[in-house]
Scaffold this motif. Sequence first.
Motif, PDB file in Angstrom:
ATOM      1  N   MET A 152      35.250   5.355  17.159  1.00  0.00           N
ATOM      2  CA  MET A 152      36.272   6.363  16.590  1.00  0.00           C
ATOM      3  C   MET A 152      36.648   6.104  14.945  1.00  0.00           C
ATOM      4  O   MET A 152      36.846   4.827  14.719  1.00  0.00           O
ATOM      5  N   ILE A 153      36.510   6.976  14.120  1.00  0.00           N
ATOM      6  CA  ILE A 153      36.887   6.731  12.711  1.00  0.00           C
ATOM      7  C   ILE A 153      38.319   6.850  12.660  1.00  0.00           C
ATOM      8  O   ILE A 153      38.913   7.834  13.166  1.00  0.00           O
ATOM      9  N   LEU A 154      38.877   5.839  12.008  1.00  0.00           N
ATOM     10  CA  LEU A 154      40.323   5.908  11.644  1.00  0.00           C
ATOM     11  C   LEU A 154      40.526   5.981  10.214  1.00  0.00           C
ATOM     12  O   LEU A 154      39.633   5.660   9.278  1.00  0.00           O
ATOM     13  N   MET A 155      41.688   6.096   9.518  1.00  0.00           N
ATOM     14  CA  MET A 155      42.238   6.190   8.229  1.00  0.00           C
ATOM     15  C   MET A 155      41.661   4.880   7.507  1.00  0.00           C
ATOM     16  O   MET A 155      41.154   4.769   6.333  1.00  0.00           O
ATOM     17  N   LYS A 156      41.770   3.695   8.194  1.00  0.00           N
ATOM     18  CA  LYS A 156      41.022   2.410   7.614  1.00  0.00           C
ATOM     19  C   LYS A 156      39.848   2.416   7.304  1.00  0.00           C
ATOM     20  O   LYS A 156      39.375   1.669   6.284  1.00  0.00           O
ATOM     21  N   LEU A 203      16.590  11.122  14.156  1.00  0.00           N
ATOM     22  CA  LEU A 203      17.700  10.477  13.760  1.00  0.00           C
ATOM     23  C   LEU A 203      17.638   9.270  14.571  1.00  0.00           C
ATOM     24  O   LEU A 203      17.389   8.933  15.699  1.00  0.00           O
ATOM     25  N   SER A 204      18.103   8.267  13.775  1.00  0.00           N
ATOM     26  CA  SER A 204      18.302   6.630  14.184  1.00  0.00           C
ATOM     27  C   SER A 204      19.486   7.042  15.442  1.00  0.00           C
ATOM     28  O   SER A 204      20.409   7.684  14.871  1.00  0.00           O
ATOM     29  N   THR A 205      19.853   5.838  16.130  1.00  0.00           N
ATOM     30  CA  THR A 205      20.841   5.942  16.812  1.00  0.00           C
ATOM     31  C   THR A 205      22.157   6.260  15.903  1.00  0.00           C
ATOM     32  O   THR A 205      23.187   6.495  16.277  1.00  0.00           O
ATOM     33  N   LYS A 230      25.203   8.563  15.328  1.00  0.00           N
ATOM     34  CA  LYS A 230      26.605   8.186  15.768  1.00  0.00           C
ATOM     35  C   LYS A 230      27.389   8.407  14.467  1.00  0.00           C
ATOM     36  O   LYS A 230      28.662   9.115  14.752  1.00  0.00           O
ATOM     37  N   ILE A 231      26.901   8.287  13.258  1.00  0.00           N
ATOM     38  CA  ILE A 231      27.785   8.646  12.306  1.00  0.00           C
ATOM     39  C   ILE A 231      28.040  10.126  12.063  1.00  0.00           C
ATOM     40  O   ILE A 231      29.214  10.689  11.865  1.00  0.00           O
ATOM     41  N   ALA A 232      26.927  10.873  12.283  1.00  0.00           N
ATOM     42  CA  ALA A 232      27.143  12.388  12.170  1.00  0.00           C
ATOM     43  C   ALA A 232      28.251  12.805  13.221  1.00  0.00           C
ATOM     44  O   ALA A 232      29.236  13.614  13.113  1.00  0.00           O
ATOM     45  N   GLU A 233      28.247  12.214  14.608  1.00  0.00           N
ATOM     46  CA  GLU A 233      29.038  12.784  15.607  1.00  0.00           C
ATOM     47  C   GLU A 233      30.580  12.253  15.536  1.00  0.00           C
ATOM     48  O   GLU A 233      31.528  12.955  15.642  1.00  0.00           O
ATOM     49  N   PHE A 238      20.126  20.458   8.502  1.00  0.00           N
ATOM     50  CA  PHE A 238      19.703  20.308   9.837  1.00  0.00           C
ATOM     51  C   PHE A 238      20.638  19.786  10.813  1.00  0.00           C
ATOM     52  O   PHE A 238      21.676  19.036  10.295  1.00  0.00           O
ATOM     53  N   ASP A 239      20.381  19.961  12.043  1.00  0.00           N
ATOM     54  CA  ASP A 239      21.187  19.779  13.120  1.00  0.00           C
ATOM     55  C   ASP A 239      20.994  18.388  13.751  1.00  0.00           C
ATOM     56  O   ASP A 239      19.884  17.673  13.104  1.00  0.00           O
ATOM     57  N   LEU A 240      21.665  17.886  14.449  1.00  0.00           N
ATOM     58  CA  LEU A 240      21.301  16.400  15.257  1.00  0.00           C
ATOM     59  C   LEU A 240      20.046  16.373  15.729  1.00  0.00           C
ATOM     60  O   LEU A 240      19.267  15.393  15.669  1.00  0.00           O
ATOM     61  N   GLU A 241      19.222  17.478  16.185  1.00  0.00           N
ATOM     62  CA  GLU A 241      18.168  17.616  16.612  1.00  0.00           C
ATOM     63  C   GLU A 241      16.616  17.508  15.705  1.00  0.00           C
ATOM     64  O   GLU A 241      15.540  17.568  15.800  1.00  0.00           O
ATOM     65  N   GLY A 242      17.109  17.909  14.491  1.00  0.00           N
ATOM     66  CA  GLY A 242      16.302  18.022  13.267  1.00  0.00           C
ATOM     67  C   GLY A 242      15.670  19.525  13.075  1.00  0.00           C
ATOM     68  O   GLY A 242      14.949  19.799  12.549  1.00  0.00           O
TER      69      GLY A 242
END
Length: 185
Positions: free
Chosen positions: A1-5, A26-28, A32-35, A132-136
């Motif tokens: 999970m992305i936080l402000m830090k 996409l690589s794993t 994960k970055i995108a999601e 492009f979406d996650l599936e390309g």
Amino acid sequence: MILMKDIVREGHPSLRKKAKEVKFPLSTDDRKIAEDLLQYLKNSHDPDFVEKYKLRAGIGIAAPQINSSKRIFALHITESEGNPISFIAINPKIVSHSVERTYLTAGEGCLSVDRNVQGYVPRYTRITIKAFDLEGNEFKKRLKGVASIAFQHELDHLNGVMFYDHIDMNDPFKEIPNSTPLERE
């Protein structure tokens, strides 16, 4: 999970670099970055998450803002009329745009900028985009208003441009020719 830090602030070199195209499948890590980008935006609109994790609300965030030089960003916008606009854009581009311009009367903000920067940021009123979406799978959308502004703001991040680069610092509130101001609720 992305936080402000996890969000880099202005002055960080990744905010001024042109991000690299993403390869499919996409690589794993890229998935994960995108999601995670989209999840941050959703969390930033949930009062419980905001309070618990001290999040700043956002409607867009790009991979360079978490120190990842990838051409990925997410938008999550709830407008008063119509359906929410929520998507991940990978290798996005603008394929056409209006001649007419717009700008937010209150100015733009950014999760990577901790200060209030006064001034009008000229943007295209309407744009047609491809990404492009996650599936390309390639998709095309027409965006206007706040969604158009947010897309252009995030696309700038992928090109190493900050929103305040567009402000005329000698006259920050100078009238923008052929434009219609936009109020954000």
